[in-house]
Motif scaffolding. Structure first.
Motif, mmCIF file in Angstrom:
data_model
loop_
_atom_site.group_PDB
_atom_site.id
_atom_site.type_symbol
_atom_site.label_atom_id
_atom_site.label_comp_id
_atom_site.label_asym_id
_atom_site.label_seq_id
_atom_site.Cartn_x
_atom_site.Cartn_y
_atom_site.Cartn_z
ATOM 1 N N ARG A 26 -32.654 -26.743 23.324
ATOM 2 C CA ARG A 26 -31.359 -26.768 24.024
ATOM 3 C C ARG A 26 -30.475 -27.804 23.342
ATOM 4 N N ASP A 27 -29.233 -27.395 23.064
ATOM 5 C CA ASP A 27 -28.273 -28.326 22.477
ATOM 6 C C ASP A 27 -26.893 -28.046 23.072
ATOM 7 N N GLY A 28 -25.881 -28.731 22.546
ATOM 8 C CA GLY A 28 -24.548 -28.584 23.108
ATOM 9 C C GLY A 28 -24.000 -27.169 23.001
ATOM 10 N N GLY A 29 -24.416 -26.441 21.968
ATOM 11 C CA GLY A 29 -23.936 -25.084 21.797
ATOM 12 C C GLY A 29 -24.378 -24.142 22.895
ATOM 13 N N ASP A 30 -25.501 -24.414 23.543
ATOM 14 C CA ASP A 30 -25.978 -23.552 24.626
ATOM 15 C C ASP A 30 -24.984 -23.533 25.788
ATOM 16 N N TYR A 31 -24.375 -24.680 26.063
ATOM 17 C CA TYR A 31 -23.407 -24.743 27.161
ATOM 18 C C TYR A 31 -22.135 -23.983 26.796
ATOM 19 N N LEU A 32 -21.738 -24.083 25.519
ATOM 20 C CA LEU A 32 -20.528 -23.378 25.100
ATOM 21 C C LEU A 32 -20.726 -21.868 25.135
ATOM 22 N N ARG A 33 -21.899 -21.414 24.706
ATOM 23 C CA ARG A 33 -22.161 -19.978 24.651
ATOM 24 C C ARG A 33 -22.255 -19.343 26.037
ATOM 25 N N GLY A 93 -20.328 -19.687 28.549
ATOM 26 C CA GLY A 93 -19.017 -19.317 29.087
ATOM 27 C C GLY A 93 -18.721 -19.946 30.432
ATOM 28 N N ASP A 94 -19.687 -20.632 31.024
ATOM 29 C CA ASP A 94 -19.480 -21.289 32.308
ATOM 30 C C ASP A 94 -19.006 -22.721 32.094
ATOM 31 N N PRO A 95 -18.294 -23.262 33.066
ATOM 32 C CA PRO A 95 -17.917 -24.673 32.964
ATOM 33 C C PRO A 95 -19.186 -25.525 32.848
ATOM 34 N N PRO A 96 -19.254 -26.415 31.893
ATOM 35 C CA PRO A 96 -20.473 -27.225 31.740
ATOM 36 C C PRO A 96 -20.668 -28.159 32.926
ATOM 37 N N PRO A 97 -21.889 -28.369 33.334
ATOM 38 C CA PRO A 97 -22.145 -29.315 34.422
ATOM 39 C C PRO A 97 -21.874 -30.735 33.956
ATOM 40 N N ARG A 98 -21.779 -31.632 34.918
ATOM 41 C CA ARG A 98 -21.515 -33.031 34.582
ATOM 42 C C ARG A 98 -22.636 -33.588 33.688
ATOM 43 N N ALA A 99 -23.863 -33.348 34.084
ATOM 44 C CA ALA A 99 -25.004 -33.845 33.312
ATOM 45 C C ALA A 99 -25.525 -32.728 32.418
ATOM 46 N N GLN A 100 -25.446 -32.934 31.114
ATOM 47 C CA GLN A 100 -25.962 -31.978 30.145
ATOM 48 C C GLN A 100 -27.130 -32.632 29.407
ATOM 49 N N PHE A 101 -27.986 -31.804 28.826
ATOM 50 C CA PHE A 101 -29.153 -32.392 28.165
ATOM 51 C C PHE A 101 -29.552 -31.567 26.954
ATOM 52 N N SER A 102 -30.296 -32.211 26.088
ATOM 53 C CA SER A 102 -30.885 -31.547 24.926
ATOM 54 C C SER A 102 -32.400 -31.615 25.049
ATOM 55 N N ASP A 103 -33.071 -30.709 24.325
ATOM 56 C CA ASP A 103 -34.529 -30.617 24.422
ATOM 57 C C ASP A 103 -35.056 -30.073 23.094
ATOM 58 N N ASP A 104 -36.215 -30.565 22.655
ATOM 59 C CA ASP A 104 -36.731 -30.126 21.365
ATOM 60 C C ASP A 104 -38.247 -30.252 21.307
ATOM 61 N N SER A 105 -38.817 -29.706 20.225
ATOM 62 C CA SER A 105 -40.255 -29.775 19.971
ATOM 63 C C SER A 105 -40.481 -30.048 18.492
ATOM 64 N N MET A 106 -41.695 -30.549 18.179
ATOM 65 C CA MET A 106 -42.073 -30.737 16.784
ATOM 66 C C MET A 106 -43.475 -30.196 16.571
ATOM 67 N N LEU A 107 -43.638 -29.431 15.499
ATOM 68 C CA LEU A 107 -44.949 -28.970 15.061
ATOM 69 C C LEU A 107 -45.372 -29.879 13.915
ATOM 70 N N LEU A 108 -46.531 -30.533 14.071
ATOM 71 C CA LEU A 108 -46.923 -31.570 13.121
ATOM 72 C C LEU A 108 -48.419 -31.512 12.847
ATOM 73 N N ALA A 109 -48.801 -31.364 11.590
ATOM 74 C CA ALA A 109 -50.204 -31.525 11.204
ATOM 75 C C ALA A 109 -50.586 -32.989 11.399
#
Length: 303
Positions: free
Chosen positions: A76-83, A85-101
């Motif tokens: 999840r990043d800032g582009g998800d809120y833009l895509r 089409g809804d007004p963004p909520p006050r609190a927005q967040f990002s989320d990620d994962s890493m695959l690591l040997a």
């Protein structure tokens, strides 16, 4: 030392610590780091600084060809809120994962990583390492690692920015480092060996096939000093190729399997060397990866 003499010395050290801390022990030489050792290490802190000793992790982190490179995914990043089409909520967040040997970049090898014959450290069967993980001596058994850290800057001691690819770090090299730093090695120390290799050499397949590092004779000497752990700023700690036909990683076999000594690899030691810091409080907390044969690390030199 000749190969035959080094092998004889290794045989004399075989099973050095098996049973020393009980038949069920899975921490090996990290048992040497008790309250007295931690308290003594804390007394080394003078400036109140914590220096990271880890490489940065991203998709460009050098990785051996047989292991997958780190992969970082944004969920999840800032582009998800833009895509939306809804007004963004006050609190927005990002989320990620890493695959690591787990044996990538800066990490610690757990004692389950290497064995020979039918047994790994402390006589546990090789059958305890299965497709579901290491059921003995996995990363979750290491626990916190805190003690007196010692930097042995071999490259600088020998007048080089980086050691030649074929340089086998000898006992006299380490003794020269101690002499220049005006230090003595003590039991339970955590020894970090700087070759200059990682920061100076471009990441390529040959980087992981050949490197300077301690040979088997030097590893035997380190084990005889009864230190708690050892690490370096290269890919596999030891000199590669090893010079032995019968095994590729004799130092790993000696330290991990025979002596129960964890190994740090891929350390970032240039900052310590540039500041001429040779003695410090070393702090590292392996991730308790159940059944893992290694753990990523961000070790610290607290000065």
């Amino acid at each position: 030392m000749e190969i035959s003499a080094a092998l004889t010395r290794k045989q004399e050290l075989a099973r050095r610590n098996w049973g020393r801390w009980g038949g069920d022990d899975e921490r090996g030489t990290l048992n040497l780091l008790g309250p007295a050792e931690i308290t003594a290490a804390a007394s080394l802190v003078r400036l109140g600084e914590a220096l990271p000793l880890a490489q940065e992790l991203d998709r460009k982190t050098p990785t051996p060809p047989r292991r997958p490179a780190p992969a970082h995914f944004m969920h999840r990043d800032g582009g998800d809120y833009l895509r939306s089409g809804d007004p963004p909520p006050r609190a927005q967040f990002s989320d990620d994962s890493m695959l690591l040997a787990l044996h990538t970049a800066t990490h610690v090898d757990a004692l389950a990583h290497v064995w020979h014959g039918e047994e790994l450290y402390n006589g546990f069967s090789r059958e305890t390492v299965t497709s579901t993980g290491a059921h003995r001596c996995g990363a979750e058994t290491l626990g916190p690692i805190v003690g007196r850290g010692i930097l042995l800057d071999v490259a600088t001691a020998l007048g080089a920015d980086v050691l030649p690819v074929d340089h086998a770090v000898r006992v006299e090299d380490l003794e020269r480092c101690l002499e220049l730093a005006k230090l003595e090695l003590h039991p339970a120390d955590i020894v970090l060996i700087r070759t200059g290799w990682w920061s100076a050499c471009a990441a390529s397949e040959s980087t992981f096939a050949r490197e300077p590092g301690p040979n088997l004779d030097t590893a035997c000497w380190l084990a005889e000093q009864d230190i708690a752990a050892v690490g370096s700023d290269n890919f596999a700690l030891e000199v590669l190729p090893s010079g032995f036909d019968e095994f590729v990683f004799p130092v790993h076999e000696l330290l991990l399997r025979d002596c129960g000594m964890p190994i740090f690899e891929g350390l970032a030691l240039d900052d310590l060397a540039q500041r001429s810091i040779y003695e410090f409080m070393f702090v590292a907390a392996p991730l308790p990866i159940v059944g893992g044969t290694a753990s990523p690390l961000n070790p610290l030199a607290v000065i």
